[in-house]
Scaffold this active site. Structure first.
Site, PDB file in Angstrom:
ATOM      1  N   CYS A  12       0.871  -1.188   0.000  1.00 43.72           N
ATOM      2  CA  CYS A  12       0.000   0.000   0.000  1.00 43.72           C
ATOM      3  C   CYS A  12       0.907   1.236   0.000  1.00 43.72           C
ATOM      4  O   CYS A  12       2.121   1.114   0.222  1.00 43.72           O
ATOM      5  CB  CYS A  12      -0.870  -0.002   1.251  1.00 43.72           C
ATOM      6  SG  CYS A  12       0.117   0.032   2.756  1.00 43.72           S
ATOM      7  N   HIS A  40       5.722  -6.273   7.736  1.00 41.51           N
ATOM      8  CA  HIS A  40       5.538  -7.637   8.242  1.00 41.51           C
ATOM      9  C   HIS A  40       5.832  -8.647   7.150  1.00 41.51           C
ATOM     10  O   HIS A  40       4.971  -9.432   6.749  1.00 41.51           O
ATOM     11  CB  HIS A  40       4.097  -7.827   8.732  1.00 41.51           C
ATOM     12  CG  HIS A  40       3.806  -7.104  10.004  1.00 41.51           C
ATOM     13  ND1 HIS A  40       4.664  -7.074  11.068  1.00 41.51           N
ATOM     14  CD2 HIS A  40       2.749  -6.366  10.386  1.00 41.51           C
ATOM     15  CE1 HIS A  40       4.143  -6.370  12.047  1.00 41.51           C
ATOM     16  NE2 HIS A  40       2.985  -5.910  11.651  1.00 41.51           N
ATOM     17  N   HIS A  74       3.412   1.944  10.664  1.00 39.02           N
ATOM     18  CA  HIS A  74       2.435   1.670  11.719  1.00 39.02           C
ATOM     19  C   HIS A  74       2.228   2.809  12.714  1.00 39.02           C
ATOM     20  O   HIS A  74       1.238   2.814  13.438  1.00 39.02           O
ATOM     21  CB  HIS A  74       2.886   0.463  12.552  1.00 39.02           C
ATOM     22  CG  HIS A  74       2.827  -0.832  11.838  1.00 39.02           C
ATOM     23  ND1 HIS A  74       1.734  -1.212  11.109  1.00 39.02           N
ATOM     24  CD2 HIS A  74       3.713  -1.848  11.752  1.00 39.02           C
ATOM     25  CE1 HIS A  74       1.966  -2.424  10.606  1.00 39.02           C
ATOM     26  NE2 HIS A  74       3.153  -2.818  10.970  1.00 39.02           N
ATOM     27  N   GLU A 130       0.458  -0.804  15.497  1.00 37.16           N
ATOM     28  CA  GLU A 130      -0.456   0.322  15.254  1.00 37.16           C
ATOM     29  C   GLU A 130      -1.374   0.546  16.465  1.00 37.16           C
ATOM     30  O   GLU A 130      -1.632   1.683  16.865  1.00 37.16           O
ATOM     31  CB  GLU A 130      -1.307   0.074  14.005  1.00 37.16           C
ATOM     32  CG  GLU A 130      -2.185   1.274  13.680  1.00 37.16           C
ATOM     33  CD  GLU A 130      -3.269   0.964  12.651  1.00 37.16           C
ATOM     34  OE1 GLU A 130      -3.026   0.175  11.732  1.00 37.16           O
ATOM     35  OE2 GLU A 130      -4.365   1.524  12.802  1.00 37.16           O
ATOM     36  N   CYS A 200      -8.784   1.259   6.723  1.00 35.80           N
ATOM     37  CA  CYS A 200      -8.111   1.899   5.586  1.00 35.80           C
ATOM     38  C   CYS A 200      -8.608   1.281   4.280  1.00 35.80           C
ATOM     39  O   CYS A 200      -8.625   0.053   4.130  1.00 35.80           O
ATOM     40  CB  CYS A 200      -6.606   1.715   5.715  1.00 35.80           C
ATOM     41  SG  CYS A 200      -5.740   2.367   4.288  1.00 35.80           S
ATOM     42  N   SER A 229      -1.520  -8.479   9.840  1.00 34.31           N
ATOM     43  CA  SER A 229      -2.954  -8.536  10.180  1.00 34.31           C
ATOM     44  C   SER A 229      -3.807  -8.580   8.924  1.00 34.31           C
ATOM     45  O   SER A 229      -4.729  -9.382   8.800  1.00 34.31           O
ATOM     46  CB  SER A 229      -3.367  -7.259  10.916  1.00 34.31           C
ATOM     47  OG  SER A 229      -3.121  -7.388  12.252  1.00 34.31           O
TER      48      SER A 229
END
Ligand code: F3S
Length: 291
Positions: A12, A40, A74, A130, A200, A229
């Site tokens: 992203c 991650h 994050h 986050e 998001c 996640s």
């Protein structure tokens, strides 16, 4: 056999920004500390470590001085900024602007709720970077809800302001909202319940696209780090549509028996932390499999 890489998968803009910031810094310097994994995805972390990126923990941040440290997408709680100032550490802040805006909203919501003797509730994963950054805006008083099973932590007779970790799924958030509404009703009070859908779009908009992609291909290889996640969420989306969906983090995890002679198309997709180069490597490996 057709091999299709989902063009909507991959980093992203928040992750792209953090990685480019690190790469640009390392073009002119030999090393850069990064507070926690920059993304991650172990394969991408290893690639950046070869360029000079050194991942440190929060404990290590308290032990270094006069250095430069990158903050990843994050975001961080206020305590990390205070520690950096105390130790004369220069910060290269690559926190995603979407997360920074959310931190600000949580901070304001916390002050509003405090005035009403209410509670800030965050739907997210306990301990996730986050979520720690968001909870830090509330002096760690926010109630963290990972699933509907955690809702007993809330007092349904007092005002509630709900936020979500940006990378959670739409369905899970809707379930939390519904259940809170029911529990408020059951309490018999007219509780003030403020809902902030702070998911998001870079994640939630991918779900419908991935549903279509998963249906179009016989086998889905979902490439993601296990700590992601949104990786876990988006993989579930694929698996629901196509039972022949497999989660892999490395090329070694790809099991050739998944690609038998009846398979006409293999779709490769991933999380917001999955590098395109890794999905391309997976495509190359699939090409070499002889069903
Ligand atoms: Fe930012 Fe959304 Fe990515 S919050 S880090 S753009 S998933």
């Amino acid at each position: 056999m057709q091999i299709n890489i989902d063009k909507n998968s991959g980093f992203c803009f928040g992750v792209v920004n953090a990685i480019e910031t690190a790469e640009n810094y390392l073009k002119e310097h030999d090393e850069l500390y990064c507070l926690g994994d920059i993304v991650h995805n172990n394969m991408e972390v290893e690639r950046l470590e070869k360029l000079g990126l050194k991942t440190i923990t929060h404990k290590e941040l308290s032990q270094i001085t006069n250095s430069t440290v990158l903050l990843r997408a994050h975001g961080e709680p206020p305590s990390s900024y205070r520690m950096a100032m105390k130790n004369n550490i220069k910060l290269v802040d690559a926190s995603c602007p979407v997360v920074l805006r959310l931190q600000n909203r949580v901070f304001n919501g916390y002050n509003d709720m405090k005035a009403q003797k209410g509670q800030v509730v965050i739907y997210g994963k306990e301990g996730h970077a986050e979520v720690l950054g968001l909870a830090g805006q509330t002096l760690d008083e926010a109630i963290i809800i990972g699933s509907a099973n955690d809702l007993d932590k809330i007092d349904f007779t007092r005002p509630i302001e709900l936020y979500s970790q940006t990378t959670k799924g739409k369905e899970g958030f809707a379930e939390i909202v519904d259940t809170i509404k029911k529990r408020i009703k059951a309490s018999g009070k007219e509780t003030n319940f403020i809902i902030n859908d702070t998911l998001c779009g870079a994640v939630s908009n991918r779900a419908p696209q991935l549903r279509k992609f998963s249906k179009k291909n016989d086998v889905i290889l979902f490439v993601s780090g296990t700590k992601s996640s949104n990786g876990k969420y988006l993989y579930t989306v694929c698996k629901e549509q196509n039972p022949n969906s497999y989660f892999i983090s490395t090329l070694e995890e790809l099991n050739p028996s998944w690609i038998n002679s009846e398979v006409k198309s293999v779709g490769i997709c991933g999380a917001t932390s999955t590098p395109m180069w890794l999905m391309e490597e997976v495509a190359k490996t699939v090409k070499e499999i002889k069903p």
